[in-house]
Design a protein around this motif. Structure first.
Motif, PDB file in Angstrom:
ATOM      1  N   ALA A 166     -34.487 -63.764 -65.481  1.00 16.70           N
ATOM      2  CA  ALA A 166     -34.058 -62.568 -64.747  1.00 16.70           C
ATOM      3  C   ALA A 166     -33.482 -62.943 -63.388  1.00 16.70           C
ATOM      4  CB  ALA A 166     -35.260 -61.627 -64.570  1.00 16.70           C
ATOM      5  N   GLN A 167     -32.710 -62.026 -62.826  1.00 18.98           N
ATOM      6  CA  GLN A 167     -32.197 -62.213 -61.471  1.00 18.98           C
ATOM      7  C   GLN A 167     -33.397 -62.382 -60.529  1.00 18.98           C
ATOM      8  OE1 GLN A 167     -28.928 -62.226 -60.523  1.00 18.98           O
ATOM      9  NE2 GLN A 167     -28.295 -61.944 -62.627  1.00 18.98           N
ATOM     10  N   TYR A 171     -28.118 -55.572 -66.248  1.00 19.58           N
ATOM     11  CA  TYR A 171     -26.703 -55.389 -66.573  1.00 19.58           C
ATOM     12  C   TYR A 171     -26.032 -56.691 -66.987  1.00 19.58           C
ATOM     13  CZ  TYR A 171     -26.458 -50.567 -64.944  1.00 19.58           C
ATOM     14  OH  TYR A 171     -26.628 -49.226 -64.820  1.00 19.58           O
ATOM     15  N   ALA A 172     -26.446 -57.798 -66.387  1.00 16.33           N
ATOM     16  CA  ALA A 172     -25.846 -59.098 -66.697  1.00 16.33           C
ATOM     17  C   ALA A 172     -25.994 -59.458 -68.177  1.00 16.33           C
ATOM     18  CB  ALA A 172     -26.476 -60.185 -65.826  1.00 16.33           C
ATOM     19  N   GLU A 182     -32.298 -59.495 -55.662  1.00 18.04           N
ATOM     20  CA  GLU A 182     -30.858 -59.688 -55.907  1.00 18.04           C
ATOM     21  C   GLU A 182     -30.373 -58.689 -56.932  1.00 18.04           C
ATOM     22  OE1 GLU A 182     -29.455 -63.592 -56.787  1.00 18.04           O
ATOM     23  OE2 GLU A 182     -30.642 -64.505 -55.191  1.00 18.04           O
ATOM     24  N   ARG A 183     -29.117 -58.373 -56.851  1.00 18.92           N
ATOM     25  CA  ARG A 183     -28.505 -57.475 -57.829  1.00 18.92           C
ATOM     26  C   ARG A 183     -27.834 -58.274 -58.888  1.00 18.92           C
ATOM     27  NH1 ARG A 183     -27.130 -51.802 -56.630  1.00 18.92           N
ATOM     28  NH2 ARG A 183     -25.861 -52.144 -58.410  1.00 18.92           N
ATOM     29  N   ASN A 196     -31.702 -55.258 -61.590  1.00 25.09           N
ATOM     30  CA  ASN A 196     -32.728 -56.283 -61.412  1.00 25.09           C
ATOM     31  C   ASN A 196     -34.018 -55.754 -62.048  1.00 25.09           C
ATOM     32  OD1 ASN A 196     -35.046 -57.605 -59.899  1.00 25.09           O
ATOM     33  ND2 ASN A 196     -33.312 -58.773 -59.089  1.00 25.09           N
ATOM     34  N   LEU A 197     -34.728 -56.586 -62.798  1.00 25.61           N
ATOM     35  CA  LEU A 197     -35.928 -56.140 -63.520  1.00 25.61           C
ATOM     36  C   LEU A 197     -37.190 -56.036 -62.674  1.00 25.61           C
ATOM     37  CD1 LEU A 197     -35.793 -58.122 -66.894  1.00 25.61           C
ATOM     38  CD2 LEU A 197     -35.341 -55.690 -66.511  1.00 25.61           C
ATOM     39  N   TRP A 198     -37.240 -56.696 -61.515  1.00 25.47           N
ATOM     40  CA  TRP A 198     -38.519 -56.905 -60.849  1.00 25.47           C
ATOM     41  C   TRP A 198     -39.202 -55.649 -60.324  1.00 25.47           C
ATOM     42  CZ3 TRP A 198     -40.783 -60.863 -62.549  1.00 25.47           C
ATOM     43  CH2 TRP A 198     -40.045 -61.969 -62.944  1.00 25.47           C
ATOM     44  N   ALA A 199     -38.494 -54.684 -59.800  1.00 20.01           N
ATOM     45  CA  ALA A 199     -39.158 -53.458 -59.322  1.00 20.01           C
ATOM     46  C   ALA A 199     -39.776 -52.701 -60.503  1.00 20.01           C
ATOM     47  CB  ALA A 199     -38.178 -52.573 -58.560  1.00 20.01           C
TER      48      ALA A 199
END
Length: 186
Positions: free
Chosen positions: A180-181, A91-92, A185-186, A157-160
């Protein structure tokens, strides 16, 4: 001609995407983030062009079906009604994706060789290359994804998503993930 056709190279061409519309000559260089010591001019073919329909520094995780993709992985990650490819951003970065002025440079393919193993992910030249014409504005990146039938997911967050993709049987690529975050973290 639709935008999808315009933002992919024509026969005998490769593309270089940039936010800088003033480049008149591409000179081989070693990128700050390079994992190899050789100097290259970087470009992409038609299949990899969608990987660069983003602001340069935007972290993105991408996945697509291949002939080795298991049905369960396709359903779990791409989902029903989702086509064959999904790109995910955070989203960022959404406002920047909406507002970036991105340009496509058409370069002569004869100067370039495939790069990447086991799967091609770029085209590289070891000599200076001049564009075939002035750069073309790419335009609305969201519309470009839609016209190409590529799902664009916006996540906190992209990691999952990335972790699920790299453990799957899908083809995948992650670009600028260092931006990426942090995980969790959100």
């Amino acid at each position: 001609m639709g935008r999808q056709v315009l933002m992919r190279p024509e026969p005998g061409q490769v593309l270089h995407f940039s936010e800088d519309p003033t480049i008149t000559r591409f000179v081989p260089h070693v990128a700050a983030t390079a994992q190899q010591a050789e100097a290259y001019v970087w470009a992409v073919d038609a299949d990899r062009s969608p990987d660069y329909w983003f602001p340069r520094q935007c972290p993105r995780a991408m996945a697509w079906t291949t002939d080795r993709t298991a049905d369960a992985d396709r359903e779990r990650i791409i989902g029903p009604g989702g086509g064959e490819r999904v790109h995910a951003i955070e989203y960022a970065w959404l406002d920047r994706v909406r507002t970036v002025e991105l340009y496509a440079y058409r370069l002569p393919a004869q100067h370039f060789s495939p790069f990447g193993t086991p799967e091609l992910h770029a085209m590289v030249a070891t000599v200076p290359v001049e564009p075939l014409a002035p750069p073309e504005p790419v335009g609305d990146l969201l519309a470009l994804h839609e016209e190409a039938g590529i799902q664009l997911r916006v996540l906190p967050n992209l990691w999952a998503f990335w972790d699920a993709v790299i453990e799957s049987s899908l083809g995948f690529s992650g670009i600028r993930l260092r931006h990426a975050q942090p995980k969790g973290e959100r």
